[in-house]
Design an enzyme around this catalytic site. Structure first.
Site, PDB file in Angstrom:
ATOM      1  N   TYR A  74      -2.040  -0.435  10.492  1.00 47.04           N
ATOM      2  CA  TYR A  74      -2.269  -1.212   9.130  1.00 47.04           C
ATOM      3  C   TYR A  74      -1.041  -0.815   8.314  1.00 47.04           C
ATOM      4  O   TYR A  74      -0.435  -1.522   7.645  1.00 47.04           O
ATOM      5  CB  TYR A  74      -3.606  -0.536   8.650  1.00 47.04           C
ATOM      6  CG  TYR A  74      -3.583  -0.696   7.137  1.00 47.04           C
ATOM      7  CD1 TYR A  74      -3.753  -2.101   6.524  1.00 47.04           C
ATOM      8  CD2 TYR A  74      -3.212   0.350   6.244  1.00 47.04           C
ATOM      9  CE1 TYR A  74      -3.964  -2.185   5.071  1.00 47.04           C
ATOM     10  CE2 TYR A  74      -3.328   0.006   4.794  1.00 47.04           C
ATOM     11  CZ  TYR A  74      -3.526  -1.087   4.274  1.00 47.04           C
ATOM     12  OH  TYR A  74      -3.587  -1.349   3.030  1.00 47.04           O
ATOM     13  N   SER A  93       0.909  -1.034   0.011  1.00 46.71           N
ATOM     14  CA  SER A  93       0.015   0.000  -0.030  1.00 46.71           C
ATOM     15  C   SER A  93       0.933   1.329   0.083  1.00 46.71           C
ATOM     16  O   SER A  93       2.016   1.157   0.831  1.00 46.71           O
ATOM     17  CB  SER A  93      -0.967  -0.035   1.341  1.00 46.71           C
ATOM     18  OG  SER A  93      -1.421   1.230   1.520  1.00 46.71           O
ATOM     19  N   LYS A 153       2.202  -3.217   6.648  1.00 47.01           N
ATOM     20  CA  LYS A 153       2.548  -3.411   5.082  1.00 47.01           C
ATOM     21  C   LYS A 153       4.109  -2.867   5.116  1.00 47.01           C
ATOM     22  O   LYS A 153       4.600  -3.658   4.320  1.00 47.01           O
ATOM     23  CB  LYS A 153       1.758  -2.255   4.347  1.00 47.01           C
ATOM     24  CG  LYS A 153       0.318  -2.806   4.194  1.00 47.01           C
ATOM     25  CD  LYS A 153       0.083  -4.066   3.420  1.00 47.01           C
ATOM     26  CE  LYS A 153      -1.410  -4.230   3.409  1.00 47.01           C
ATOM     27  NZ  LYS A 153      -1.476  -5.656   2.926  1.00 47.01           N
TER      28      LYS A 153
END
Ligand code: UD1
Length: 340
Positions: A150, A125, A154
């Site tokens: 989050y 991402s 990644k």
């Protein structure tokens, strides 16, 4: 050739399964159904005429993962989508994000190493860039401190892959998505989060059909032209095509490095208000909204430089913002009708 798609019933996963099948790949899906419905299998079949094989497996369970790979030693490659994926939710439930995203990734990579499967695509991402300093963001942008658990999963996920590649001849592509939206033009598959959506587009379309009373716009005091956050929205069908190209690049052994990262975006930024007004134009509806507090973990702006993926993979976005919003709207209406 057989490709495993983890999280293959999810939003991006299901569109990628369709794109792979349309190129003649045999696809096997693993999904735990935590944020997807088993009905998606039928949606995929309605588009391609081919029913993918589906296994309901929780990838946090190492033994279950190894049992699966024991039965599928002929995989040409693996595309790993399965993960929790909302910035806001990750701020509220950090351990859930670390557990889901790390355990799953580590178990899949352990199986790849054990069974000697080398081609791997990782669903990364643009959150890995944190608040990028220079727009548009290139792959050379420094990786800054993640603003959410989050984003951190990644960033560290990418590092785990790089570290494994030092001891195992892994050939991996990291696709750093900007904001994937839209739905398949057939109306058979789209974005269907279970429960209250965290992401902008499903929240808007659910407000449009009256399930949500109003859209909360998180902050209007950002350093952007209208004060709302700016994002690079990319059509999920274009994004699916990027996965097929990246997998073919690995299969044809065209990659120059063991692990390579590519941005996938449209290359243009739109504010939340611009997006909302485009949706209103496309749908002919007025959407109720309120400006509320900023959402923790949000960056003010992010849009992509996509020169690298265009040059190396020959990929380019083909859909406009109106295409994205019209397809998302079509999907919302169709899925509501089916459920009623
Ligand atoms: C982030 C990542 C994206 C990733 C996605 C996964 C960035 C820049 N992008 O997207 O790569 O795929 O997480 O979920 O980090 N908003 C509202 N009201 C809402 C929901 C959202 O105003 O009810 C705003 C947000 O503040 C944001 C924009 O809409 O500015 C998009 O939000 P969202 O759809 O949640 O995606 P990101 O968090 O930007």
């Amino acid at each position: 050739m057989k490709i495993l798609v983890t999280g293959g019933l999810g939003f991006i996963g299901s569109h990628t399964v369709v794109a792979l099948q349309q190129k003649g790949y045999e696809v096997v899906i693993i999904d735990d159904l935590s944020n997807a419905s088993v009905d998606v299998v039928q949606g995929i079949k309605a588009i391609t005429g081919v029913q993918p094989t589906f296994y309901q497996i929780d990838l946090r369970e190492k033994q279950a993962v190894f049992d699966f790979f024991e039965q599928h030693t002929d995989l040409a490659g693996v595309i790993h989508f399965a993960a929790s994926k909302a910035v806001g939710e990750s701020m509220a439930k950090p351990l859930l994000y670390y557990e889901n995203n790390f355990f799953s990734l580590i178990n899949v990579l352990s199986a790849l190493q054990h069974y000697g499967i080398k081609k791997f695509l990782f669903s990364s991402s643009c959150t890995v860039y944190g608040q990028g300093e220079v727009m548009p963001i290139t792959e050379e942008e420094s990786i800054k401190s993640a603003l959410s658990p989050y984003g951190n999963t990644k960033q560290v996920g990418e590092e785990i892959i790089v570290d494994l590649a030092k001891v195992f001849p892994l050939q991996a592509v990291l696709l750093r998505y900007f904001n994937p939206i839209g739905a398949h033009e057939s109306g058979h598959i789209g974005e269907s989060p279970l429960g209250v959506p965290y992401n902008l587009i499903p929240y808007i379309t659910q407000t449009a059909v009256g399930i949500r009373e109003y859209l909360s716009i998180y902050g209007q005091d950002y350093d952007t032209p209208d004060g709302t956050c700016v994002r690079d929205y990319i059509h999920v069908v274009d994004l699916a095509d990027a996965h097929v190209r990246a997998m073919e690049y690995l299969i044809q052994e065209k990659n120059q490095q063991q692990v390579e990262a590519f941005n996938v975006g449209n290359g243009q930024g739109y504010s939340v208000l611009e997006l909302l007004h485009s949706f209103e134009r496309v749908s002919g509806l007025k959407i109720n909204y309120k400006i509320v507090e900023r959402r923790p973990g949000d960056v003010d702006k992010a849009w992509a430089n996509t020169d690298k993926i265009q040059r190396v993979l020959g990929w380019k976005p083909t859909k406009t913002l109106d295409d994205m919003l019209a397809s998302a709207w079509k999907w919302e209406q169709k899925s509501r009708n089916n459920n009623n």
